[in-house]
Design a protein around this motif. Structure first.
Motif, PDB file in Angstrom:
ATOM      1  N   GLY A  14       0.814  -1.199   0.000  1.00  0.00           N
ATOM      2  CA  GLY A  14       0.000   0.000   0.000  1.00  0.00           C
ATOM      3  C   GLY A  14       0.849   1.250   0.000  1.00  0.00           C
ATOM      4  O   GLY A  14       2.075   1.181  -0.064  1.00  0.00           O
ATOM      5  N   ARG A  15       0.144   2.366   0.078  1.00  0.00           N
ATOM      6  CA  ARG A  15       0.809   3.662   0.084  1.00  0.00           C
ATOM      7  C   ARG A  15       0.986   4.149   1.506  1.00  0.00           C
ATOM      8  O   ARG A  15       0.060   4.056   2.315  1.00  0.00           O
ATOM      9  N   TYR A  16       2.190   4.622   1.823  1.00  0.00           N
ATOM     10  CA  TYR A  16       2.483   5.101   3.183  1.00  0.00           C
ATOM     11  C   TYR A  16       3.253   6.417   3.081  1.00  0.00           C
ATOM     12  O   TYR A  16       4.431   6.503   3.382  1.00  0.00           O
ATOM     13  N   ASP A  17       2.518   7.473   2.678  1.00  0.00           N
ATOM     14  CA  ASP A  17       3.152   8.740   2.333  1.00  0.00           C
ATOM     15  C   ASP A  17       3.875   9.428   3.482  1.00  0.00           C
ATOM     16  O   ASP A  17       4.712  10.290   3.248  1.00  0.00           O
ATOM     17  N   GLU A  18       3.550   9.069   4.730  1.00  0.00           N
ATOM     18  CA  GLU A  18       4.168   9.795   5.854  1.00  0.00           C
ATOM     19  C   GLU A  18       5.273   9.003   6.535  1.00  0.00           C
ATOM     20  O   GLU A  18       5.932   9.484   7.444  1.00  0.00           O
ATOM     21  N   LEU A  19       5.467   7.760   6.092  1.00  0.00           N
ATOM     22  CA  LEU A  19       6.315   6.848   6.857  1.00  0.00           C
ATOM     23  C   LEU A  19       7.804   7.150   6.738  1.00  0.00           C
ATOM     24  O   LEU A  19       8.552   7.058   7.721  1.00  0.00           O
ATOM     25  N   ILE A  20       8.256   7.495   5.542  1.00  0.00           N
ATOM     26  CA  ILE A  20       9.691   7.740   5.344  1.00  0.00           C
ATOM     27  C   ILE A  20      10.144   8.891   6.257  1.00  0.00           C
ATOM     28  O   ILE A  20      11.178   8.800   6.930  1.00  0.00           O
ATOM     29  N   ALA A  21       9.338   9.940   6.309  1.00  0.00           N
ATOM     30  CA  ALA A  21       9.669  11.063   7.196  1.00  0.00           C
ATOM     31  C   ALA A  21       9.605  10.637   8.655  1.00  0.00           C
ATOM     32  O   ALA A  21      10.446  11.039   9.469  1.00  0.00           O
ATOM     33  N   ALA A  22       8.615   9.804   8.992  1.00  0.00           N
ATOM     34  CA  ALA A  22       8.473   9.376  10.390  1.00  0.00           C
ATOM     35  C   ALA A  22       9.686   8.575  10.847  1.00  0.00           C
ATOM     36  O   ALA A  22      10.043   8.584  12.024  1.00  0.00           O
ATOM     37  N   PHE A  23      10.336   7.873   9.941  1.00  0.00           N
ATOM     38  CA  PHE A  23      11.549   7.120  10.281  1.00  0.00           C
ATOM     39  C   PHE A  23      12.797   7.981  10.147  1.00  0.00           C
ATOM     40  O   PHE A  23      13.908   7.459  10.102  1.00  0.00           O
TER      41      PHE A  23
END
Lengths: 406, 406
Positions: free
Chosen positions: B278-287
């Motif tokens: 799926g799409r996880y548009d906020e995850l890269i920034a959250a990590f």
């Protein structure tokens, strides 16, 4: 907050990964064409598997810890214990000789330094259940085959060969006692690298015996090394003799070798070992496996890669895709995806922009990627079931019917 | 003393390794032909990288420990944190969209059970820096492409598709409050598997609203799901629509999805998930990575392999070698090795006995291995620079000059 990889561990970005995979592919190819089958074991094993033979002191170099079930476990630092365990569990059912290889990652808690991280890849090739010298020669030839495929010739690397039985027999001939052997072998092992080693040998054995040994190191007494003769002969049959150099100083640090031993060095510096192997007939049993003769080698990725870089032989990463599909106008995005699907299904690597449809920009992207061809999908040609194929090197274009596109 | 692999860890004997490599090869092929580049990160990372986003409770499922430098570290349980870290370190320099894949091994300290060990391989495919629905459709098509290559058709597997924005919008339309969402989504996620879930939904939201949701689950209100329309359209262009089933019950357990979500199930049992993404548009920034839209999927090896076995589609291990070289008499052992070297150099996998030279026994060994040809090296023909090649299926023999052998 910015995270980093742990010290001694490597990130493989695509360009590094491509080099790693090319080296691994050569390892696989050299193994398979010589009839070796790949196996693998767990990255994590019980600590005892590694300490049972080597003693508890090895734990200081291991990534060892207790898991949540209170088991003492460790990240594998080598493959032989796992190999012995796996062969042991099925020894009866496996036809001999067992010819196995693997390309595992190993872990050692050492001070990271050039050419030595805390993690590395190592190609392992082993024969279990063969006492013939031809088996020793075969794994030597397999190691050289891989280096040759990578572009390293006999002017680049040298394989120094010796035999533990021969070494011990020669030491006995000058009355070195069995209990002195490990220490003396340890000093001989250092002669090529450590200028002080010759002096230590003299202190240990007296001038006369030291000089005798140094003479053998200067010029290998091959006439007395009957143990090596049939190995060297089989190596000639395998066509790898130009890489070989019988060498009395080659001992291999590890205590468990029982027959032929060898190391491959970079001829340039003569210091960096690229691979090392030998016969270890008692080791499988010592690790709890069956009592079968065995031999093999390991070749790591770190020094090898450094050497390839220095020689300008580092494999180049292939272009990301072969074909870039360019929709001419937004209504051609869908057809472009149909073209993509067709190309990919036929095994052609292909890409297209997800949204933007500026033709000039797309062609620039295609060039940047290193694509060899662009496929232009325009409304008129599409209506007739065709696309334009542009060779990006020559600039030539031609119309191709969709069903002929590949 | 007999050692064993740790519980939940697998030994890969050659026959299992061959299957693993075939599956991996399909994963590589599907990725590469769609323009994805392979990367890899360390097996071991700092524990904080994994807990920073997911919270400390994740530690109970991790292989976490303190290394000798007093660092809290863990064996990787997933790839996204490493991906975010690596992209973050080079974000500016990487052309967008970043299309990366990997085939890593993951580790989770869970109770071993069928289909779930403590270690597994997982194919990960990610796109970073693309907000277009076509990117979602592309990774869906890549997942299906691999299954298709393995022989799994639309009658075997189904991809259930939904969209988190659509889900939330529908819940809002019946006045489910934002703070209730996680719990309600959790119940919807269980509707397909847990008979008690419908009842819980009713307890939570009352009969009317529960019935509304159950209706949507029965029949996806596609007319209201504009978020999914362009994804589904691009999937049609990619030719994978027959695998797709829009499904309101597909939520994906993980909290971080922000757009399209999907899972691939075995149609037979409808219970085992083969892949999910799926799409996880906020995850890269959250990590800790850059603020870039992202999407991707994971496909594990364990359930996939079980399914292939059940369907009789498990790839067969190729024969150990193609050619078995048979020396006719002991003096032909050397020439047989020369023949071996020539065949291997030409890329033909070949083997020969190390020592024994009983022709009947050697031919039997050749047959056992599954070799397709035997090359008989006898003194007379060898003297004339030739060997006899025997087709092991037909039994036909012919003399071949050494330089023509391949």
């Amino acid at each position: 907050m910015r995270f980093r990889a742990l010290p001694g561990f490597r990130d493989f970005y695509p360009e590094q990964m491509a080099v790693r995979r090319t080296i691994e592919a050569v390892w696989h190819q050299a193994s398979r064409r010589a009839g070796f089958q790949e196996f693998d074991g767990p990255v994590l094993e019980s600590l005892e598997l590694f300490t049972s033979k080597s003693g508890p002191e090895i734990e200081t170099q291991l990534y060892a810890f207790s898991d949540k079930g209170e088991r003492r476990v460790a990240l594998r630092p080598e493959m032989t214990p796992t190999l012995a365990r796996m062969v042991g569990a099925r020894a009866g059912g496996l036809p001999k000789p067992i010819k196995w290889y693997c390309v595992p990652q190993f872990f050692r808690y050492e001070r990271p330094q050039r050419g030595r991280g805390r993690e590395f890849l190592q190609w392992n090739v082993d024969v279990i259940g063969a006492s013939e010298p031809a088996a020793d020669a075969e794994v030597m030839a397999v190691a050289i085959d891989a280096l040759r495929m990578l572009g390293l010739g006999e002017q680049d690397v040298v394989m120094r060969v010796n035999d533990r039985r021969f070494l011990r027999r020669m030491l006995q001939s000058i009355d070195v006692e069995e209990r002195e052997e490990p220490e003396v072998l340890g000093i001989i092992d250092k002669l090529a690298r450590d200028p002080a080693a010759a002096k230590r040998l003299e202190e240990r054995l007296g001038e006369k015996r030291a000089r005798e040994i140094l003479g053998w190191c200067e010029r290998m007494p091959l006439g007395r090394a009957e143990e090596l003769e049939s190995v060297l002969e089989a190596c000639r049959d395998y066509g790898v003799e130009a890489y070989l150099e019988p060498d009395f100083k080659t001992v291999r640090g590890l205590a468990y070798y029982t027959g032929p031993v060898w190391e491959i060095f970079d001829r340039g510096t003569q210091l960096r070992a690229i691979a090392g192997g030998g016969r270890y007939d008692e080791l499988i049993a010592a690790f709890g496996g069956p009592d079968l003769p065995a031999l093999g080698f390991g070749m790591g990725d770190v020094v090898l890669r450094e050497l390839l870089q220095e020689k300008g032989l580092e494999p180049e990463a292939p272009p990301r895709v072969e074909v870039f599909v360019v929709p001419i106008g937004p209504e051609m995005l869908g057809p472009a995806r149909q073209v993509l699907a067709r190309l990919r299904e036929r095994g052609v690597s292909a890409d297209a922009p997800y949204g933007g449809t500026k033709v000039g920009k797309a062609l620039k992207a295609a060039d940047l990627i290193g694509a060899r061809r662009a496929v232009l999908v325009g409304p008129e040609e599409w209506a007739e079931g065709a696309v334009r194929v542009k060779d990006l090197a020559s600039g030539q274009e031609q119309s191709v019917r969709l069903e002929d596109l590949e």
